[in-house]
Design a protein around this motif. Sequence first.
Motif, PDB file in Angstrom:
ATOM      1  N   PRO B 392       0.780  -1.082  -0.362  1.00 35.59           N
ATOM      2  CA  PRO B 392       0.269   0.384  -0.416  1.00 35.59           C
ATOM      3  C   PRO B 392       1.109   1.064  -0.081  1.00 35.59           C
ATOM      4  O   PRO B 392       1.556   1.200   0.838  1.00 35.59           O
ATOM      5  N   THR B 393       0.303   2.214  -0.553  1.00 38.75           N
ATOM      6  CA  THR B 393       1.431   3.514  -0.798  1.00 38.75           C
ATOM      7  C   THR B 393       1.171   3.916   0.418  1.00 38.75           C
ATOM      8  O   THR B 393       2.686   4.595   0.775  1.00 38.75           O
ATOM      9  N   ASN B 394       0.531   4.096   1.382  1.00 36.78           N
ATOM     10  CA  ASN B 394       0.323   4.485   2.635  1.00 36.78           C
ATOM     11  C   ASN B 394       1.909   3.978   3.024  1.00 36.78           C
ATOM     12  O   ASN B 394       2.429   5.078   4.099  1.00 36.78           O
ATOM     13  N   LEU B 395       1.389   2.919   3.636  1.00 41.26           N
ATOM     14  CA  LEU B 395       2.755   2.054   4.201  1.00 41.26           C
ATOM     15  C   LEU B 395       4.379   2.125   3.340  1.00 41.26           C
ATOM     16  O   LEU B 395       5.140   2.045   3.832  1.00 41.26           O
ATOM     17  N   LYS B 396       4.311   2.588   2.128  1.00 35.54           N
ATOM     18  CA  LYS B 396       5.107   2.815   1.864  1.00 35.54           C
ATOM     19  C   LYS B 396       5.774   4.005   1.782  1.00 35.54           C
ATOM     20  O   LYS B 396       7.377   3.897   2.078  1.00 35.54           O
ATOM     21  N   THR B 397       5.072   4.924   1.480  1.00 33.88           N
ATOM     22  CA  THR B 397       5.244   6.005   2.476  1.00 33.88           C
ATOM     23  C   THR B 397       6.216   6.419   3.904  1.00 33.88           C
ATOM     24  O   THR B 397       7.164   7.086   4.144  1.00 33.88           O
ATOM     25  N   VAL B 398       5.197   5.404   4.924  1.00 32.54           N
ATOM     26  CA  VAL B 398       5.860   5.948   5.515  1.00 32.54           C
ATOM     27  C   VAL B 398       7.052   5.650   6.780  1.00 32.54           C
ATOM     28  O   VAL B 398       7.388   5.615   7.372  1.00 32.54           O
ATOM     29  N   ILE B 399       6.611   4.145   6.071  1.00 30.88           N
ATOM     30  CA  ILE B 399       7.738   2.785   6.636  1.00 30.88           C
ATOM     31  C   ILE B 399       8.450   2.449   5.340  1.00 30.88           C
ATOM     32  O   ILE B 399      10.421   2.424   5.819  1.00 30.88           O
TER      33      ILE B 399
END
Lengths: 86, 428
Positions: B392-399
């Motif tokens: 997921p994009t959010n997971l990639k961006t944040v973590i």
Amino acid sequence: MIWSWIITLIVSILSYLIGLLPTVSNTSGFGSAFAVAGHYMAVPYQFIPYITITIIAIVAFDVAFESGYLFFKIIYWIIKRFPTQS
Amino acid sequence: MIDPLRKQERAQAINILYGFRFQLFAIVAIIGIFIFLDPRMASADIEQSFHSYSINTGGTPISAVQTLGTGLTGTTSQVNLWGTGNYILQWFDEYSDSTYQTHVSSSAQQGGYIGSYSNQLIPIAITSYTFDPTKYYVLRFTIWDLANSDTRGYGTSSDIYTGGTANPSPCPAGLSGYCTARAVEDWYFNIVGATGGPIADGVISLTGPTGTVASSTVPVHFTGTYNNGNSETYDSIAFSLFNSTYNQQLSTMYGQGYATTTGNGIDFDVPLVIPLQGNYEYSAYLINTTTTGNDTRLTDTATSSFSYGSNATSTDPIYSAPEIVCSFGDLFCYMKKAFVWLLYPTDSVKNSFDLLKLTIVTKPPVGYFYILKDNLTGLTATSSAQVAVVIPTNLKTVIFDPLDVALTSILWALFGFIFYKRVSKIHL
């Protein structure tokens, strides 16, 4: 002209001798191995690209460095065999 | 009887030279490695005929097929085509069982607009592909013209950077129309430089011209004889100018000339606008610009003479003897000319070295190194993944992204520390 003749003669002899050797060719298995390696490498590259490239770069540099050092040692060993004047 | 003092000085000089033995060998080794890794040495062995398609039918895509055959090895990730037009799509196919198989490699821009080109070398990146020497390959490309103008796409298989020697025979039954050359073929020149000897295969070399003359027009005259046994009209000659510092992929076509006569002894007056900087190589191709009669062929060799216009600042081909003008009766100058003639290597010697290099890279043990090098060059982490990992994009961006950068920094720091320790223990 003399220089050209000498070089031409040397190149002709070398070309003839080298031409006697068989032509090497890539085997499909060898090429496929690299292609498969690329496919596997692409997996971590999807989510940790920097680390993937860094590891490859470090390994490649290390191999190149150690090969160069070994090459130097071999040359050094050969040089030591030369007679010197002291 | 040698003076003892001079003997001692000579011994000291030898010892000083001996002290630099490592540096000398290191320099030789480094230069040798760079020569060894010259990308031009690893380039193509495929030398097949030159195919082209010339159309003038706006909006109609035309496919051209170039049979490569079996025997191809190595990994390729780029194809160079000369082209004029708006769209160029292309792909490799494997041909077996009387039909085209799935595209084994495609241009990254396939189906998209890749720019408008005017007789330029177009390096087209394709998905990396490793050839199987047992399979029969064809190169197909489609050119598309939306402006109802003259559109062409043409290329030589030698522009495919890979190894092996293509063998298009026996031609599969379904490809019988493509295994013979059609439309436009490579026209092999035997070009005579202004002061040098004949140079094979349509490429001539020159030292300079140097300096930037961005708007200078250099008239170039070609006179040639050729065999036009089929009475075709050959009416265009195209020049490409290569910066010899770089490899072929970076070159650009700078000029094109048209002949108004046919038959033997064509004179081409080619106006060239050349940014003169550094060393260049010219290559020349004869192109049939007739938009009908695509079976026109140019099959014979030709001998052409090449001369530069007065605006060129240098006319000395590489490796040719420097021009020495002697005044009448200057015996020392005559001697100098004689020695230059006697000792200066000619262009043909340089060419024979190039040929030797090309042979060496296909023979053991150097050939094995190049096979490895070609394969390593084709190794890329951006090829299609064995397993598709969807994050997921959010997971990639944040973590993952910050983690990626942080761990990479730690890795480099660790590498620096370990490498320093390694180097500190090296005893030369």
